[in-house]
Design an enzyme around this catalytic site. Structure first.
Site, PDB file in Angstrom:
ATOM      1  N   LYS A 561      91.444 -16.636 -18.096  1.00 54.27           N
ATOM      2  CA  LYS A 561      91.611 -16.995 -16.684  1.00 54.27           C
ATOM      3  C   LYS A 561      92.143 -18.407 -16.469  1.00 54.27           C
ATOM      4  O   LYS A 561      92.564 -18.764 -15.367  1.00 54.27           O
ATOM      5  CB  LYS A 561      90.270 -16.886 -15.942  1.00 54.27           C
ATOM      6  CG  LYS A 561      89.543 -15.573 -16.125  1.00 54.27           C
ATOM      7  CD  LYS A 561      88.170 -15.622 -15.483  1.00 54.27           C
ATOM      8  CE  LYS A 561      87.356 -14.403 -15.795  1.00 54.27           C
ATOM      9  NZ  LYS A 561      86.984 -14.314 -17.218  1.00 54.27           N
ATOM     10  N   GLU A 588      95.680  -8.669 -14.715  1.00 55.14           N
ATOM     11  CA  GLU A 588      94.808  -7.846 -13.890  1.00 55.14           C
ATOM     12  C   GLU A 588      93.343  -8.000 -14.278  1.00 55.14           C
ATOM     13  O   GLU A 588      92.449  -7.952 -13.432  1.00 55.14           O
ATOM     14  CB  GLU A 588      95.216  -6.367 -14.007  1.00 55.14           C
ATOM     15  CG  GLU A 588      94.458  -5.426 -13.094  1.00 55.14           C
ATOM     16  CD  GLU A 588      94.744  -5.693 -11.616  1.00 55.14           C
ATOM     17  OE1 GLU A 588      93.795  -6.090 -10.905  1.00 55.14           O
ATOM     18  OE2 GLU A 588      95.899  -5.524 -11.191  1.00 55.14           O
ATOM     19  N   VAL A 591      90.211 -10.828 -12.954  1.00 59.26           N
ATOM     20  CA  VAL A 591      89.186 -10.600 -11.934  1.00 59.26           C
ATOM     21  C   VAL A 591      88.884  -9.104 -11.909  1.00 59.26           C
ATOM     22  O   VAL A 591      89.776  -8.302 -11.692  1.00 59.26           O
ATOM     23  CB  VAL A 591      89.653 -11.037 -10.532  1.00 59.26           C
ATOM     24  CG1 VAL A 591      88.503 -10.938  -9.538  1.00 59.26           C
ATOM     25  CG2 VAL A 591      90.244 -12.432 -10.549  1.00 59.26           C
ATOM     26  N   GLY A 647      73.786  -8.441 -24.728  1.00 55.82           N
ATOM     27  CA  GLY A 647      75.127  -9.005 -24.902  1.00 55.82           C
ATOM     28  C   GLY A 647      75.913  -9.090 -23.623  1.00 55.82           C
ATOM     29  O   GLY A 647      77.142  -9.224 -23.644  1.00 55.82           O
ATOM     30  N   GLU A 650      77.204 -14.774 -21.873  1.00 55.11           N
ATOM     31  CA  GLU A 650      77.756 -15.635 -22.914  1.00 55.11           C
ATOM     32  C   GLU A 650      76.618 -16.081 -23.830  1.00 55.11           C
ATOM     33  O   GLU A 650      75.439 -15.996 -23.443  1.00 55.11           O
ATOM     34  CB  GLU A 650      78.428 -16.858 -22.282  1.00 55.11           C
ATOM     35  CG  GLU A 650      79.653 -16.530 -21.421  1.00 55.11           C
ATOM     36  CD  GLU A 650      80.819 -15.995 -22.230  1.00 55.11           C
ATOM     37  OE1 GLU A 650      80.938 -16.345 -23.424  1.00 55.11           O
ATOM     38  OE2 GLU A 650      81.623 -15.209 -21.679  1.00 55.11           O
ATOM     39  N   ASP A 661      82.508 -19.277 -13.640  1.00 51.64           N
ATOM     40  CA  ASP A 661      83.336 -18.101 -13.915  1.00 51.64           C
ATOM     41  C   ASP A 661      83.686 -17.372 -12.613  1.00 51.64           C
ATOM     42  O   ASP A 661      84.830 -16.967 -12.394  1.00 51.64           O
ATOM     43  CB  ASP A 661      82.601 -17.161 -14.869  1.00 51.64           C
ATOM     44  CG  ASP A 661      83.426 -15.932 -15.213  1.00 51.64           C
ATOM     45  OD1 ASP A 661      84.511 -16.094 -15.803  1.00 51.64           O
ATOM     46  OD2 ASP A 661      82.994 -14.809 -14.873  1.00 51.64           O
ATOM     47  N   LYS A 665      87.507 -16.876 -10.772  1.00 50.67           N
ATOM     48  CA  LYS A 665      88.021 -15.591 -10.294  1.00 50.67           C
ATOM     49  C   LYS A 665      88.381 -15.662  -8.811  1.00 50.67           C
ATOM     50  O   LYS A 665      89.408 -15.113  -8.383  1.00 50.67           O
ATOM     51  CB  LYS A 665      86.989 -14.496 -10.540  1.00 50.67           C
ATOM     52  CG  LYS A 665      86.733 -14.221 -12.019  1.00 50.67           C
ATOM     53  CD  LYS A 665      85.613 -13.208 -12.216  1.00 50.67           C
ATOM     54  CE  LYS A 665      85.368 -12.925 -13.692  1.00 50.67           C
ATOM     55  NZ  LYS A 665      84.257 -11.978 -13.901  1.00 50.67           N
TER      56      LYS A 665
END
Length: 803
Positions: A561, A588, A591, A647, A650, A661, A665
């Site tokens: 990103k 694509e 986001v 999982g 992060e 994050d 986005k």
């Protein structure tokens, strides 16, 4: 009778020669009546020319000549003493004079064919066949134009017919190709690939049933198979198509070969000495079908440009140019000029360019003085690609494909019928241009060459998905996905033919230290077309490679990103570079992972729809966290630890909980609406209290229970039936330069679209003028390596369709 012609590669002693004998023997055993025309053995003609040049420059040539003799004799018992003795005398004379005439050169080069015919004759006789050495210097009479002599038809025809009357029945006449003699009995040669011409003339004079041209390939291909791996053999061509092909550089034919065959309607079949059971390519009066047949290349050419503003409006300039060419016996294969005649370009043979320039400068001397002509230049760094059978109505397809691959033709022209188009390109781009055009116009798979950077969870999953699906995509879509490079932060694996399923092991064992420039250079070195670079890293440094990649003809795809969320200046610079180089950038998955969100917003914005607000749950990690915490009677830390263990987060979950994050986005969507917001302008609610923001990830995980009182309090303060959601929201007057960007934890009704979210899904609400209070809702899996990789895969296919 059939005429069999064998080329130099077929006659080479390292495997071909015995096959030639076997083919001839099989024909005899099948009671076929044949005559055989031979070229010089192996590379003899070029070797003789090299020795001649060395002798003329007083360089040592004796050792090279002795090697030539030894190689030509091979294991043959044929008596070649007279040919070798003549070569000794000719080279000795050239060395003494320090020069040679065209007549001497013809005499030297002719010995290659004479040697070949004698060796083949002797070999056939040893097998018990009635072979007869036939020297065309006694049969084909020509004018005195040494190096490119023209046959005297009536005399030559008479001599051939008389010769075959004398040597008929079971006799196999082994005939020297390429050579003849003038009325003074001086040796002449028939020009480039003249052995084919010899065979064609003899077929005409004898009214043969068929001319069979044996070479080292299975026939004529849609392109040179040495340059285009996907080239396909052509089953059938018409004489006209073959003639065009010969004129535009097909080495398998001679430009003059076809005419004698057309006169008597004699089929020509191109066959492979090394695979003589193959039916080859048949050339007759009729073709199987219309349409593009093949690509051919002329690379030993030069482009001459004559320019001058003073030529504007003057007539007759082209006539003067052609007069100079005619006076100097220079053939012009292509001419291109504007109606004003202020600039004219012509293509001539590279070895004629100096003579052409001197002649033109002399012709236009007064025009230079009057400044009507400003310059006459030559460029031998060009090649001509001809598309045989190309109709101008569909020419835009290969032309557009070339431009997409950053190959801009210097000039192009078409025949009057519009069925053949020739392009002049830079010589270094010839190989790549052939592959681009071939992939575009023939019914074979379009090859997409991919470099993948980053092979962690997303990148590794993507590579495996491509390998698993490649065969099916090629079958259904006609698109061949070829991953030619995989790179991580340290090493890269290269394979121009495509990496295999054991790539993980290979990159560990055979990976090389690299830079992105090495990937670019590898693609250029191997003439790879339709290039895509995929960034599956999370590196802020790697985005600096986007611009040089786009400048070097790579389209871009990214799950990273960062390029879309750094400073607006870089964002604009990247877009300008992409536009200038006509490259695409798809992201694509930046986001919503694999959800069709960015494409939807782009389409709405481009259509003029006024988007008034966008809000949603952007993070699959935080979606999972609050979807469960809001409705379950469990501490916040327990749900968070569960997300870590599965999982979903992060390695340091604070990267998710910080909101950065989600902010990135949201900023990406804002910039899709042409808003100029910077990351620093986003209001972000960090879900981590200040006292837990420092320290290592392990320290944080040991203290996550400290979060429980805070979020339990937030949860209890909600209205009944409400749930917590961590959202991004873009609002304000979005017709201005900037909007309002907020990332925050909110409480929403449980029965609302946001409130009903389950699992780790993402959801996005897009509000527009046309839709009013009812937003467009896009919802689905918003996280996970498999989903993200599949989204990147979708971008690959979208780009592939455009190429």
């Amino acid at each position: 009778m059939k005429i069999l012609k064998f080329g130099g590669k077929s006659l080479a002693y390292n495997g071909g020669f015995d096959k030639v004998l076997r083919i001839i023997q099989d024909k005899v055993e099948n009671q076929e009546k044949i005559a055989v025309v031979v070229s010089a053995i192996g590379n003899a003609t070029n070797e003789l020319e090299q020795i001649l040049e060395a002798a003329s420059k007083n360089k040592s040539y004796i050792k090279q000549l002795e090697t030539f003799k030894k190689e030509q004799q091979g294991n043959s018992t044929a008596d070649l003493s007279s040919e070798f003795s003549l070569l000794d005398k000719l080279f000795e004379g050239v060395a003494l004079l320090g020069d040679y005439s065209p007549k001497i050169k013809d005499n030297v080069l002719a010995q290659g064919e004479v040697i070949a015919a004698k060796v083949v004759t002797e070999a056939l006789q040893q097998k018990g066949l009635n072979a007869n050495f036939s020297d065309t210097r006694l049969l084909i009479k020509t004018d005195t134009k040494f190096g490119n002599a023209q046959p005297l038809e009536q005399t030559s025809r008479k001599n051939i017919l008389n010769h075959f009357k004398q040597h008929n029945g079971t006799t196999i006449n082994v005939i020297t190709g390429f050579i003849g003699s003038n009325v003074n009995n001086e040796t002449t040669t028939l020009g480039r690939n003249g052995s084919n011409y010899t065979a064609s003339l003899i077929a005409n004079y004898l009214e043969a049933e068929e001319l069979q041209n044996y070479t080292h390939v299975d026939g004529i291909y849609t392109a040179n198979p040495d340059l285009v791996k996907d080239a396909k053999k052509i089953e059938r061509l018409s004489f006209n198509e073959a003639n065009e092909l010969a004129n535009f550089g097909a080495t398998i034919l001679h430009a003059k070969t076809i005419v004698p065959l057309i006169e008597k309607n004699i089929p020509l079949r191109v066959l492979n000495t090394f695979n003589h059971n193959n039916k080859g390519t048949l050339i007759t009066a009729m073709s199987d079908n219309e349409g593009i047949k093949t690509l051919s290349v002329l690379d030993n050419v030069a482009l001459i440009n004559l320019e001058g503003r003073g030529l504007l409006g003057k007539t007759g300039i082209d006539a003067r140019i052609f007069r100079v060419m005619a006076d100097n016996e220079i053939s012009v294969s292509i001419i291109s000029q504007g109606s004003s005649e202020r600039g004219i370009g012509i293509i001539v043979a590279a070895d004629k360019v100096t003579k052409a320039i001197v002649g033109l400068e002399r012709e236009f001397e007064n025009d230079f003085y009057n400044k009507d002509v400003s310059k006459i230049t030559a460029n031998d760094d060009v090649a001509v690609i001809s598309i045989i059978g190309q109709d101008l109505s569909t020419f835009h397809k290969p032309y557009t494909a070339l431009i997409r691959n950053k190959i801009v033709p210097v000039l192009f022209n078409n025949t009057v019928t519009g069925k053949n188009v020739s392009l002049v390109v830079r010589k270094a781009q010839t190989h790549k241009a052939l592959n681009v055009i071939h992939g575009e116009i023939f019914g074979v798979a379009k090859k997409i060459n991919i470099a993948v950077f980053g092979h962690g969870l997303v990148g590794g999953t993507l590579i495996d998905q491509v390998l698993a699906s490649a065969a099916n995509i090629e079958k259904i879509k006609g698109i061949k996905l070829n991953i030619f490079a995989i790179g991580n932060s340290k090493k890269a694996l290269f394979n121009k033919d495509g990496i295999t399923a054991d790539w993980r092991q290979e990159i560990q064992q055979n990976g090389k230290v690299y830079s992105v420039d090495d990937v670019i250079d590898y693609a250029e070195e191997h003439h790879l077309e339709n290039l895509i670079a995929i960034d599956n890293t999370a590196s802020a440094d790697f985005i600096e490679n986007y611009i040089p990649l786009a400048e070097k003809s790579f389209d871009l795809i990214s799950s990273n990103k960062i390029a879309n969320t750094v400073g607006y200046a870089f964002y604009q610079k990247l877009r300008k570079t992409l536009a200038d180089n006509q490259k695409n950038y798809l992201y694509e998955t930046n986001v919503g992972a694999g959800l069709p969100l960015i494409d939807t917003i782009k389409l709405l914005h481009l259509s003029g729809e006024n988007i008034t607000k966008i809000k949603g749950v952007f993070s699959g990690t935080l979606s999972y966290l609050f979807n469960h915490f809001s409705v379950e009677n469990r501490p916040f830390s327990q749900v968070l630890k569960e997300a870590v263990d599965k999982g979903f987060t992060e390695p340091d979950p604070r990267e998710d909980l910080s909101g950065n994050d989600v902010a990135r986005k949201l900023l990406i969507l804002a910039r899709e609406l042409d808003l100029q917001n910077e990351f620093e302008e986003i209001k972000i609610q960090n879900l981590i209290p200040e006292q837990l923001q420092q320290g290592s990830a392990s320290e944080f995980l040991n203290r996550i229970s400290e979060l429980d009182p805070l979020y339990q309090s937030v949860k209890e303060k909600q209205q009944p039936g409400y749930v917590l959601r961590y959202i991004g929201e873009l609002s304000g007057d979005l017709q201005q330069d900037k909007g309002n960007l907020d990332v925050k934890l909110v409480s929403v009704p449980g029965n609302s679209a946001l409130g009903q979210l389950k699992g780790s899904d993402s959801i996005f609400e897009i509000y527009t003028d046309s839709y009013g209070d009812q937003p467009i809702i896009i919802q689905g899996a918003g996280a996970g390596a498999s989903v993200t990789a599949r989204g990147v895969f979708g971008d690959i296919l979208r780009l592939s369709e455009k190429k």
